[in-house]
Write a protein that holds these residues in place. Structure first.
Motif, short mmCIF file in Angstrom:
data_model
loop_
_atom_site.label_atom_id
_atom_site.label_comp_id
_atom_site.label_asym_id
_atom_site.label_seq_id
_atom_site.Cartn_x
_atom_site.Cartn_y
_atom_site.Cartn_z
N HIS A 184 30.47 46.70 36.98
CA HIS A 184 29.15 46.56 36.37
C HIS A 184 29.24 46.26 34.87
O HIS A 184 28.22 46.16 34.20
CB HIS A 184 28.31 47.82 36.58
CG HIS A 184 28.04 48.10 38.02
ND1 HIS A 184 27.80 49.37 38.51
CD2 HIS A 184 27.96 47.27 39.09
CE1 HIS A 184 27.59 49.31 39.82
NE2 HIS A 184 27.69 48.05 40.18
N LEU A 185 30.46 46.12 34.37
CA LEU A 185 30.68 45.85 32.94
C LEU A 185 31.02 44.37 32.75
O LEU A 185 32.03 43.89 33.28
CB LEU A 185 31.81 46.73 32.41
CG LEU A 185 31.97 46.82 30.90
CD1 LEU A 185 30.78 47.54 30.28
CD2 LEU A 185 33.26 47.57 30.55
N GLY B 257 44.02 37.93 41.93
CA GLY B 257 43.59 37.02 42.99
C GLY B 257 42.15 36.60 42.80
O GLY B 257 41.85 35.68 42.05
N VAL B 258 41.24 37.28 43.49
CA VAL B 258 39.82 36.91 43.41
C VAL B 258 39.15 37.46 42.17
O VAL B 258 38.03 37.08 41.84
CB VAL B 258 39.04 37.37 44.67
CG1 VAL B 258 39.57 36.69 45.90
CG2 VAL B 258 39.09 38.88 44.82
N VAL C 23 36.22 41.51 36.60
CA VAL C 23 35.54 40.22 36.42
C VAL C 23 35.96 39.26 37.52
O VAL C 23 37.15 39.14 37.85
CB VAL C 23 35.88 39.61 35.03
CG1 VAL C 23 35.19 38.28 34.85
CG2 VAL C 23 35.51 40.58 33.92
N ARG C 24 35.01 38.55 38.08
CA ARG C 24 35.32 37.53 39.09
C ARG C 24 36.17 36.43 38.48
O ARG C 24 35.85 35.90 37.42
CB ARG C 24 34.02 36.94 39.65
CG ARG C 24 34.21 36.05 40.86
CD ARG C 24 34.47 36.88 42.09
NE ARG C 24 34.58 36.05 43.29
CZ ARG C 24 34.83 36.51 44.48
NH1 ARG C 24 35.00 37.82 44.66
NH2 ARG C 24 34.93 35.72 45.53
N SER C 25 37.28 36.08 39.14
CA SER C 25 38.17 35.03 38.64
C SER C 25 37.59 33.66 38.93
O SER C 25 37.12 33.38 40.03
CB SER C 25 39.54 35.15 39.31
OG SER C 25 40.37 34.09 38.91
N THR C 26 37.63 32.78 37.90
CA THR C 26 37.13 31.41 38.07
C THR C 26 38.27 30.40 38.18
O THR C 26 38.04 29.22 38.38
CB THR C 26 36.24 31.02 36.88
OG1 THR C 26 37.03 31.05 35.68
CG2 THR C 26 35.07 31.97 36.74
N ILE D 97 39.78 31.67 30.69
CA ILE D 97 38.75 31.74 29.66
C ILE D 97 38.82 33.06 28.90
O ILE D 97 38.23 33.20 27.84
CB ILE D 97 37.35 31.56 30.27
CG1 ILE D 97 37.10 32.61 31.36
CG2 ILE D 97 37.18 30.17 30.82
CD1 ILE D 97 35.68 32.61 31.88
N LEU D 98 39.52 34.05 29.45
CA LEU D 98 39.69 35.34 28.78
C LEU D 98 41.16 35.56 28.50
O LEU D 98 41.98 35.46 29.40
CB LEU D 98 39.13 36.47 29.64
CG LEU D 98 37.63 36.42 29.96
CD1 LEU D 98 37.26 37.51 30.97
CD2 LEU D 98 36.81 36.59 28.69
#
Length: 333
Positions: free
Chosen positions: A255-256, A282-283, A305-308, A312-313
């Protein structure tokens, strides 16, 4: 709501060590109650006192409304499954299940009928003539369950029954135990240190620490509204910050949000920080951020965090961490 068993001011002291500290606990009939907590929290000691293998230093234990504090185990009408299953290797599956019935002098014909019905319930009727050494770990655990259930116990007590199984079998047996409990209407007390196991299986969850009960309630209520920092931390909230007024808040990693510095919404939590670590899973990405909360204290926050698929981070980036107001859980301390 009928109370199947009750602890009233129960303590267990071993020398200078207090294993259970004046707990009050009610176990509801027909429900599955879990005693959850880290090693040494008093959950197994509590189960042993309920089973009659250990006598409380003080307090009262009632079973079906009757003071059973000093009643011997064999007269409590309880079934118990141990972590090691404790099957008799020289007996067949059917003979293991029949053992408790034989001790109770149940007639042979009735005994045989009960054994086969119970083995059918756990899906092992076809292995009635087999010896335990021929069975897999999951099958041995089902035999131990069947043996405990066959005597039609007042309470079924399970002491870390899944800890010796591999991950896949543990998941299967969680569902299996829940099915058996639902079909039989048994009152079950399960000891575990596994939060996922407790959340998935419980009707009622009792979280313990240092011999005391920290919180009791449905898995949904305890998970959504942890009573204090220990409960929140044990259930995986991980992130703790103070407000300017000194109030403590918790927020789960999922949630962060982590965004570029000076971006993100203003409602709820919003802190500036710097990325200390990024772990690819992975995901998703597990992003660790160092920040200063509203009270001026340094905090380390973890975001799932969802991986794209893009980088980017990165470690060293200045970022904003934020969470919606509805995701912040106030804690007592």
């Amino acid at each position: 709501m009928t109370i199947a068993a009750e602890f009233i001011g129960v303590s267990q002291v071993f020398g200078d060590f207090t294993a259970v500290d004046a707990i009050d606990l009610s176990i509801t009939e027909g429900k599955l109650t879990t005693l959850l907590g880290p090693s040494g929290c008093g959950k197994t000691t509590s189960l042993r006192m309920l089973a009659g293998y250990s006598t409380p230093t003080s307090g009262t234990i009632k079973i079906a409304g009757v003071d059973s504090t000093r009643t011997p185990p064999e007269k409590r009408g309880l079934g118990m499954v141990f972590q090691s299953y404790a099957l008799f290797p020289h007996l067949t599956v059917a003979e293991n299940v029949a053992y408790g019935l034989k001790l109770r002098r149940v007639p042979a014909a009735e005994r045989q009928k009960t054994v086969m019905e119970t083995l059918d319930l756990v899906g092992l009727a076809h292995l009635a003539a087999s010896k335990p050494k021929k069975l897999s770990g999951g099958q041995q655990q089902r035999v131990a369950l069947a043996r405990a259930i066959a005597i039609k116990p007042t309470l079924l007590l399970l002491d870390e029954p899944l800890s010796n199984l591999d991950a896949r079998l543990r998941v299967q047996m969680r569902a299996e135990i829940r099915r058996i409990q639902a079909e039989t209407g048994l009152t079950v007390v399960l000891v575990t240190h596994d939060q996922d196991e407790a959340l998935e299986m419980s009707d009622d969850m009792v979280l313990m620490r240092a011999g005391r009960i920290m919180q009791q309630g449905s898995p949904q209520d305890v998970f959504r509204s942890p009573a204090n920092r220990f409960v929140a931390d044990f259930l995986g909230y991980e992130n703790f910050v103070h407000t300017a007024a000194g109030d403590l808040l918790a927020v789960r990693p999922e949630h962060l949000e982590v965004t570029a510095a000076s971006t993100g919404g203003s409602d709820g939590l919003r802190l500036e920080g710097r990325i200390a670590d990024v772990a690819f899973r992975g995901v998703d990405l597990l992003v660790t951020v160092d920040a200063i909360d509203a009270s001026g204290a340094r905090v380390r926050l973890i975001s799932d965090v969802r991986s794209t698929g893009s980088d980017i981070l990165a470690v060293g980036d200045d970022v904003t961490v934020s969470a919606a107001a509805g995701r912040l859980v106030p804690l007592a301390g």
